[in-house]
Design a protein around this motif. Structure first.
Motif, PDB file in Angstrom:
ATOM      1  N   VAL A 358       0.958  -0.986   0.018  1.00 38.90           N
ATOM      2  CA  VAL A 358       0.444   0.282  -0.136  1.00 38.90           C
ATOM      3  C   VAL A 358       0.840   0.560  -0.004  1.00 38.90           C
ATOM      4  O   VAL A 358       0.852   2.592  -0.680  1.00 38.90           O
ATOM      5  CB  VAL A 358      -1.256  -0.435   0.972  1.00 38.90           C
ATOM      6  N   ARG A 359       1.705   0.996   1.230  1.00 41.00           N
ATOM      7  CA  ARG A 359       2.545   2.418   1.251  1.00 41.00           C
ATOM      8  C   ARG A 359       3.512   2.687  -0.792  1.00 41.00           C
ATOM      9  O   ARG A 359       3.858   3.789  -0.678  1.00 41.00           O
ATOM     10  CB  ARG A 359       3.995   2.163   2.361  1.00 41.00           C
ATOM     11  N   GLU A 360       4.031   1.667  -0.853  1.00 43.83           N
ATOM     12  CA  GLU A 360       4.765   1.484  -2.212  1.00 43.83           C
ATOM     13  C   GLU A 360       3.633   2.354  -3.436  1.00 43.83           C
ATOM     14  O   GLU A 360       4.540   3.119  -4.104  1.00 43.83           O
ATOM     15  CB  GLU A 360       5.224   0.510  -2.320  1.00 43.83           C
ATOM     16  N   ASN A 361       3.097   1.663  -3.402  1.00 44.01           N
ATOM     17  CA  ASN A 361       1.928   2.198  -4.252  1.00 44.01           C
ATOM     18  C   ASN A 361       1.814   3.381  -4.256  1.00 44.01           C
ATOM     19  O   ASN A 361       1.122   4.773  -5.021  1.00 44.01           O
ATOM     20  CB  ASN A 361       0.453   1.153  -4.368  1.00 44.01           C
ATOM     21  N   ILE A 362       0.817   3.545  -3.010  1.00 41.13           N
ATOM     22  CA  ILE A 362       0.872   5.606  -2.433  1.00 41.13           C
ATOM     23  C   ILE A 362       1.635   6.715  -3.189  1.00 41.13           C
ATOM     24  O   ILE A 362       0.960   7.284  -3.785  1.00 41.13           O
ATOM     25  CB  ILE A 362       0.665   6.210  -1.316  1.00 41.13           C
ATOM     26  N   ILE A 363       2.865   6.351  -2.588  1.00 35.53           N
ATOM     27  CA  ILE A 363       3.837   6.939  -2.887  1.00 35.53           C
ATOM     28  C   ILE A 363       4.231   7.100  -3.857  1.00 35.53           C
ATOM     29  O   ILE A 363       5.431   7.613  -5.045  1.00 35.53           O
ATOM     30  CB  ILE A 363       5.145   7.108  -2.331  1.00 35.53           C
ATOM     31  N   LEU A 364       4.055   5.949  -5.638  1.00 33.16           N
ATOM     32  CA  LEU A 364       4.358   5.973  -6.636  1.00 33.16           C
ATOM     33  C   LEU A 364       5.120   7.122  -8.011  1.00 33.16           C
ATOM     34  O   LEU A 364       5.480   7.534  -7.819  1.00 33.16           O
ATOM     35  CB  LEU A 364       4.144   5.205  -7.618  1.00 33.16           C
ATOM     36  N   ALA A 365       3.668   7.864  -7.630  1.00 30.82           N
ATOM     37  CA  ALA A 365       3.483   9.513  -8.330  1.00 30.82           C
ATOM     38  C   ALA A 365       4.281  10.419  -8.116  1.00 30.82           C
ATOM     39  O   ALA A 365       4.730  11.371  -8.582  1.00 30.82           O
ATOM     40  CB  ALA A 365       2.237   9.374  -8.560  1.00 30.82           C
ATOM     41  N   LEU A 366       3.967  10.447  -6.964  1.00 35.55           N
ATOM     42  CA  LEU A 366       4.987  11.537  -6.537  1.00 35.55           C
ATOM     43  C   LEU A 366       6.443  11.198  -6.933  1.00 35.55           C
ATOM     44  O   LEU A 366       7.415  11.912  -7.092  1.00 35.55           O
ATOM     45  CB  LEU A 366       4.738  11.670  -4.814  1.00 35.55           C
ATOM     46  N   GLN A 367       7.306  10.470  -6.921  1.00 35.70           N
ATOM     47  CA  GLN A 367       8.335   9.540  -6.566  1.00 35.70           C
ATOM     48  C   GLN A 367       8.854   9.761  -8.338  1.00 35.70           C
ATOM     49  O   GLN A 367       9.883  10.166  -8.279  1.00 35.70           O
ATOM     50  CB  GLN A 367       8.390   8.265  -6.039  1.00 35.70           C
ATOM     51  N   ALA A 368       7.872   9.511  -9.183  1.00 33.33           N
ATOM     52  CA  ALA A 368       8.014   9.291 -10.236  1.00 33.33           C
ATOM     53  C   ALA A 368       7.755  11.392 -11.029  1.00 33.33           C
ATOM     54  O   ALA A 368       9.649  11.315 -11.426  1.00 33.33           O
ATOM     55  CB  ALA A 368       6.333   9.054 -11.247  1.00 33.33           C
ATOM     56  N   GLY A 369       7.179  11.838 -10.130  1.00 30.89           N
ATOM     57  CA  GLY A 369       7.707  13.570 -10.664  1.00 30.89           C
ATOM     58  C   GLY A 369       8.580  14.047 -10.067  1.00 30.89           C
ATOM     59  O   GLY A 369       9.453  14.927 -10.945  1.00 30.89           O
ATOM     60  N   GLN A 401       1.040  -3.391   3.590  1.00 31.48           N
ATOM     61  CA  GLN A 401      -0.531  -4.655   3.197  1.00 31.48           C
ATOM     62  C   GLN A 401       0.292  -4.986   1.701  1.00 31.48           C
ATOM     63  O   GLN A 401       0.012  -3.549   1.866  1.00 31.48           O
ATOM     64  CB  GLN A 401      -1.393  -4.535   3.783  1.00 31.48           C
ATOM     65  N   PRO A 402       0.473  -6.170   0.625  1.00 29.93           N
ATOM     66  CA  PRO A 402       0.537  -6.050   0.253  1.00 29.93           C
ATOM     67  C   PRO A 402      -0.655  -5.433  -0.315  1.00 29.93           C
ATOM     68  O   PRO A 402      -2.056  -6.402  -0.417  1.00 29.93           O
ATOM     69  CB  PRO A 402       0.686  -7.596  -0.372  1.00 29.93           C
ATOM     70  N   VAL A 403      -0.822  -4.665  -1.538  1.00 34.44           N
ATOM     71  CA  VAL A 403      -1.904  -3.700  -2.338  1.00 34.44           C
ATOM     72  C   VAL A 403      -2.965  -4.336  -2.752  1.00 34.44           C
ATOM     73  O   VAL A 403      -4.536  -4.834  -2.492  1.00 34.44           O
ATOM     74  CB  VAL A 403      -1.852  -2.524  -3.030  1.00 34.44           C
ATOM     75  N   LYS A 404      -2.250  -6.304  -3.472  1.00 35.76           N
ATOM     76  CA  LYS A 404      -3.290  -6.931  -4.092  1.00 35.76           C
ATOM     77  C   LYS A 404      -4.193  -7.377  -3.126  1.00 35.76           C
ATOM     78  O   LYS A 404      -5.596  -8.317  -3.595  1.00 35.76           O
ATOM     79  CB  LYS A 404      -3.184  -7.856  -4.259  1.00 35.76           C
ATOM     80  N   ASN A 405      -4.406  -7.338  -1.418  1.00 38.06           N
ATOM     81  CA  ASN A 405      -5.184  -8.245  -0.607  1.00 38.06           C
ATOM     82  C   ASN A 405      -6.030  -7.197  -0.395  1.00 38.06           C
ATOM     83  O   ASN A 405      -6.579  -7.912   0.435  1.00 38.06           O
ATOM     84  CB  ASN A 405      -4.279  -8.674   0.507  1.00 38.06           C
ATOM     85  N   LEU A 406      -6.382  -6.314  -0.720  1.00 35.52           N
ATOM     86  CA  LEU A 406      -7.278  -5.049   0.317  1.00 35.52           C
ATOM     87  C   LEU A 406      -8.773  -5.386  -0.847  1.00 35.52           C
ATOM     88  O   LEU A 406      -8.697  -5.856  -1.989  1.00 35.52           O
ATOM     89  CB  LEU A 406      -7.052  -4.092  -0.516  1.00 35.52           C
ATOM     90  N   SER A 407      -9.243  -5.203  -1.026  1.00 37.80           N
ATOM     91  CA  SER A 407     -10.671  -5.241  -2.109  1.00 37.80           C
ATOM     92  C   SER A 407     -10.515  -4.041  -2.609  1.00 37.80           C
ATOM     93  O   SER A 407      -9.863  -3.281  -2.751  1.00 37.80           O
ATOM     94  CB  SER A 407     -12.255  -4.785  -0.444  1.00 37.80           C
ATOM     95  N   GLY A 408     -11.072  -4.244  -4.262  1.00 36.93           N
ATOM     96  CA  GLY A 408     -11.885  -3.425  -4.805  1.00 36.93           C
ATOM     97  C   GLY A 408     -11.713  -2.301  -4.750  1.00 36.93           C
ATOM     98  O   GLY A 408     -11.150  -0.745  -4.983  1.00 36.93           O
ATOM     99  N   GLY A 409     -13.095  -1.501  -3.401  1.00 33.49           N
ATOM    100  CA  GLY A 409     -12.827  -0.028  -3.292  1.00 33.49           C
ATOM    101  C   GLY A 409     -11.430   0.056  -2.747  1.00 33.49           C
ATOM    102  O   GLY A 409     -11.038   1.564  -2.303  1.00 33.49           O
ATOM    103  N   ASN A 410     -10.682  -0.491  -1.539  1.00 35.41           N
ATOM    104  CA  ASN A 410      -9.748   0.407  -0.998  1.00 35.41           C
ATOM    105  C   ASN A 410      -8.723   0.304  -2.225  1.00 35.41           C
ATOM    106  O   ASN A 410      -7.858   1.023  -1.671  1.00 35.41           O
ATOM    107  CB  ASN A 410      -9.207  -1.189   0.114  1.00 35.41           C
ATOM    108  N   GLN A 411      -8.638  -0.941  -2.753  1.00 36.37           N
ATOM    109  CA  GLN A 411      -7.497  -0.624  -3.742  1.00 36.37           C
ATOM    110  C   GLN A 411      -7.971   0.876  -4.772  1.00 36.37           C
ATOM    111  O   GLN A 411      -6.877   1.841  -4.943  1.00 36.37           O
ATOM    112  CB  GLN A 411      -7.479  -1.419  -4.878  1.00 36.37           C
ATOM    113  N   GLN A 412      -9.113   1.592  -5.642  1.00 36.15           N
ATOM    114  CA  GLN A 412      -9.653   2.047  -5.650  1.00 36.15           C
ATOM    115  C   GLN A 412      -9.040   3.649  -5.044  1.00 36.15           C
ATOM    116  O   GLN A 412      -8.381   4.587  -5.503  1.00 36.15           O
ATOM    117  CB  GLN A 412     -10.661   2.433  -5.794  1.00 36.15           C
TER     118      GLN A 412
END
Length: 505
Positions: A358-369, A401-412
């Motif tokens: 979850v952490r790595e997914n959240i910071i992805l765009a900011l880090q890319a920018g 937590q690996p993001v794939k383990n979250l529900s669809g709504g929480n992934q969104q």
């Protein structure tokens, strides 16, 4: 068995995937020598129904009757042997081979152990003449237009299957008006010869021009089958999107309150912006503190506009300004740097990265920018992740937590968090609530309005018209890859649907 007049009968077809009821007891009947349009929004079940008919998927329940005999379609190859052939949107041919080779590949006439080229070319010519197409079959397929390649694909389908049933899956998506008319002439000719055609498209003008009957699917369920001449466009659209023409909840108080925060200055200005084959030139103004909804059926141009605004695609006409500065470089990375963010339609393919946390997914765009040489420290990453987990109420045991383990709504919500972390001036949300539960939808809708109150501009795209109306201050209506009108202030659902249908009842 008495002749029912149907070449295909699909009765009680049911198909489930893990957690998804793709088809719920669908009945579908195809007459001999008819063009039958199969319509519905994304996730309606069209593709799954066709996969069941062509043997790409096995149904969990139900029967298929072909030409009066019950059959079990074991594979696409078996379907072809039964006389069912499909031409897909993406033409699956070899541009580096000749037209004749493409039509007869694997079925070449032989003479004394070698290909009989003269016989093959003549046979290919005859097949195309059946479609009223006269071209040099010895030329490479890639030297011809997409429209001609589409005709060659149809000729190949007819040759392979001696087709009784021809399925055309979005065949006009890459064709211009003249090429579409040419295809329709071929379809009418095949119909006159008794071939039954299933026509899958999202262009309603074409549905009314070419089809005899229409079957509507929605959310894996059969809505109805109608004579094309007898169902008005407004009624058809209402059935596709699952709304009555009069039903509409009152605008929420939070939306009415948020109108006060819309600023006068234009944040983003598009003039004559367009891309050939994707979206016709359009004008668009977006103000800070404003939510602008895009309303239109699948294929109307909603996603195409968002791809231009975010720089995924580069326009070939018009200008785009952000805060009065003309945009010259179109790319996602440049857009992130300018303060534009896109939450994409397909969170699986273009959104979450399954194997990251979850952490790595959240910071992805900011880090890319920022670029990889301005690396966010681990502490900064956790602070940011924890902040948005709390803000968006993301249900996860931890940021690791690996993001794939979250529900669809929480992934969104994780994807939303990723883009909010970049602190954008303009946030483009393409189907942000698709496939998530009602509670998560309401949270995201409220979040969009709260972001507008903070002065951000939001583009909100949704197939659910009620949701667009509830969330948007202004609504842009799109149809057949062009902007047709826009509405500010109070507007009812019936007016929007009329505009989507082209003003035809």
């Amino acid at each position: 068995m008495e002749d029912s007049g149907y070449i295909v009968e699909m009765r009680g077809i049911r198909k489930e995937f893990p957690g998804v009821q793709a088809l719920a007891d669908i009945d579908f009947f195809l007459k001999r020598g008819e063009i039958h349009a199969l319509v519905g929004e994304n996730g309606a079940g069209k593709s799954t129904l066709i996969k069941v008919l062509t043997g790409a998927e096995r149904p969990d329940a139900g029967v298929i009757i072909l030409d009066g005999e019950e059959v079990t379609v074991k594979s696409p190859l078996h379907a072809q042997k039964l006389g069912i052939s499909t031409v897909y949107q993406e033409i699956n041919l070899c541009p580096n081979l000749t037209v004749a080779e493409n039509i007869l590949i694997g079925r070449e006439p032989m003479r004394r152990g070698s290909i009989h080229w003269k016989a093959m070319n003549e046979h290919a010519r005859q097949l195309l003449e059946r479609l009223d197409i006269s071209i040099d079959v010895t030329q490479l397929l890639g030297s011809y237009s997409v429209a001609i390649q589409q005709m060659v694909a149809i000729a190949r389908a007819l040759e392979i299957a001696s087709a009784k049933v021809l399925i055309l899956d979005e065949p006009t998506s890459s064709l211009d008006v003249h090429e579409t008319a040419q295809l329709f002439n071929v379809m009418r000719k095949l119909k006159s010869e008794g071939v039954a055609i299933i026509f899958i498209t999202h262009f309603l003008d074409q549905v009314y021009e070419i089809s005899d009957r229409i079957t509507v699917l929605r959310n894996g369920q059969w809505v109805g089958t109608y004579e094309t001449a007898e169902i008005p466009r407004l009624e058809l659209i209402a059935k596709m999107i699952g709304r009555s023409l009069t039903e509409l909840d009152e605008m929420s108080k939070i939306k009415l309150e948020s109108r006060k925060n819309i600023r006068g200055e234009v944040l983003l200005e598009a003039r004559g912006l367009g891309l050939s084959g994707a979206i016709e030139p359009f004008d668009l103004d977006l103000h800070a503190g404003e939510v602008v909804g895009f309303a239109g059926l699948l294929g109307s141009g909603r996603t195409e506009i968002s791809n231009l605004l975010f720089g995924i695609d580069k326009p070939d006409s018009g200008t785009l300004k952000l805060e009065q500065d003309t945009v010259k470089k179109f790319s996602p990375q440049a857009s992130i740097g300018r303060g534009i963010a896109l939450c994409p339609e397909d969170r699986k393919a273009a959104g979450i990265v399954d194997d990251l946390t979850v952490r790595e997914n959240i910071i992805l765009a900011l880090q890319a920018g920022r670029g990889w040489f301005k690396y966010l420290s681990l502490q900064q990453q956790y602070e940011m992740a924890d902040r948005y987990i709390k803000l968006l109420n993301i249900a996860t045991p931890s940021a690791d937590q690996p993001v794939k383990n979250l529900s669809g709504g929480n992934q969104q919500k994780v994807i939303l968090a990723r883009w909010l972390a970049t602190n954008p001036k303009l946030l483009i949300l393409d189907e942000p609530t698709r496939g998530i539960d009602v509670g998560a939808k309401a949270e995201i809708q409220k979040l969009v309005l709260s972001l507008a109150e903070e002065g951000k501009s939001c583009v909100f795209i949704s197939s659910e018209l009620e949701e667009v109306l509830r969330t948007s201050h202004r609504i842009v209506v799109l149809r057949d890859r062009k902007k047709v009108t826009e509405f500010a202030g109070e507007v009812d659902e019936h007016t929007i649907i009329e505009a989507m249908a082209g003003g035809e009842a």
